[in-house]
Design a protein around this motif. Structure first.
Motif: not given
Length: 389
Positions: A43-48, A52-57, A128-133
């Motif tokens: 698993p990556s240590d990087a945040l979206p 990617e955060q805009a797409l998730l939003a 909070k709802v947690y988003g990832r891509i």
């Protein structure tokens, strides 16, 4: 959420609780195949990224609950901050657990976090709802289909059993514990919006109990103009279903064994200890979309994120990434295995053929590839339900 059998109930009330060290061996994170999967796919240590955060939003789901139903929470501030972390010998590591401390112990399957519910009403942080891509690809008609998966994990402090239990089932299972607090923490409650190569949603995948269900947009689920799926949360179990106004019953089983799968698809008898999930969406849940690195303990914790209890199935879960069998960790396979339609002749035939293989879940997933993409292409092009078997 896991139900059980009457024999399991009898066993549960007649044996002593396991030690933490013994319990670690039954933690799903220790199921054969996970170590190999994560070694090959760390698993990556990087945040979206910001994009990617805009797409998730943009495509974040909307959750609807019945009035008075237990709602969403914040994983770290509302759950982890209120409890105790112990090692496998039962020694207290800390009574003031932080995200940093939890992550420091995320690779130890014997570590147990026990949540201590707050008595009375307190003003806590917003849920909070947690988003990832993530991305994947599959070959169809000689063309590589690039797929983007936008996953959103809602969080509940505990999970109960399905609210459609019959009276005798409630009595029998009630011998093993609180039906409304069957196990601490429910964070497998995930919605995945699936995008095509042009970043348009064409399917939605929902975690339901110990399996996933995939719905093609325009065939089994509709999306509003903004593309945000409307999701109903089942009372008690917190399982997720496409929004339908009013009180609705949904078939449910703990696992998709061959017997249970036949029942779910509509060609087999109801197993003894099954009960329907019930949704009655009345109020929309407010939440903040948040982001964690895929390597965060929320996803990858190998220990127990809830109290270890006497009956298997009542233990707190490991991290949210342990949501299915190791063989189905590739998102495209989860998508295909979860695609089936009630009493559809083609799906039933491919299901029965798959049972000839020990890994029938993989055989069925591969068998659904052509019909899945055919129906997805049809729905996108024609804007109506398709009928490919």
């Amino acid at each position: 959420m896991r139900t059980g059998s009457f024999l399991a109930v009898v066993w549960a009330v007649s044996v002593l609780a396991l030690s933490a060290a013994e319990a670690a061996s039954r933690n799903f994170s220790q199921y054969p195949g996970f170590d190999e999967w994560y070694a090959a796919n760390p698993p990556s240590d990087a945040l979206p990224s910001a994009e990617e955060q805009a797409l998730l939003a943009r495509y974040r789901p909307r959750f609807f609950l019945e009035t008075g139903q237990t709602g969403l929470i914040d994983f770290y501030s509302d759950y982890i901050a209120r409890g105790t972390l112990r090692n496998e010998d039962g020694k207290v590591i800390s009574n003031a657990v932080t995200a940093e401390l939890l992550n420091a112990h995320k690779d130890d399957p014997g570590v147990i976090f026990t949540h201590e519910p707050t008595v009375g009403q307190t003003a806590g942080p917003p849920p909070k709802v947690y988003g990832r891509i993530s991305q994947g690809s599959l070959d169809w008609l000689g063309t590589t289909q690039t797929i983007t998966f936008l996953s959103y994990n809602a969080v509940f402090a505990h999970s109960g059993l399905t609210s459609g239990l019959l009276g005798w089932q409630k009595i029998a299972l009630g011998l093993a514990g609180d039906l409304d607090d069957w196990h601490q923490l429910d964070h497998y409650t995930a919605v995945t919006v699936i995008l095509d190569g042009e970043k348009r949603p064409f399917a939605v995948m929902l975690q339901q109990h110990n399996y996933l269900r995939t719905y093609i947009v325009g065939e089994q689920i509709d999306l509003p103009e903004d593309g945000r799926p409307l999701i109903a949360v089942a009372k008690g179990s917190n399982e997720l279903f496409p929004y339908k106004k009013g009180r609705t019953s949904h078939r449910a089983v703990p696992f998709l064994t061959p017997t249970n799968f036949r029942y779910m698809i509509g060609v087999g008898r109801r197993p003894l200890f099954t009960a329907d999930d019930i949704t009655n969406p009345e109020l929309e849940a407010d939440y903040e979309l948040a982001f964690l690195a895929p390597s965060d303990a929320f996803y990858t914790f190998k220990g127990f994120l809830g109290e270890v209890r006497m009956l298997p199935g009542r233990d707190g879960p490991p991290g949210a990434d342990y949501n299915t069998l190791p063989e189905l960790k590739p998102m495209p396979l989860q998508m295909l295995f979860g695609y089936w339609r009630y009493q559809n002749p083609g799906d039933v035939a491919r299901m029965e053929a798959a049972f000839a293989d020990d890994t029938y879940w993989l055989a069925f997933a591969k068998g659904q590839l052509e019909v899945f993409f055919s129906n997805a292409a049809c729905a996108k092009a024609w804007g109506k339900e398709c009928a490919f078997d």
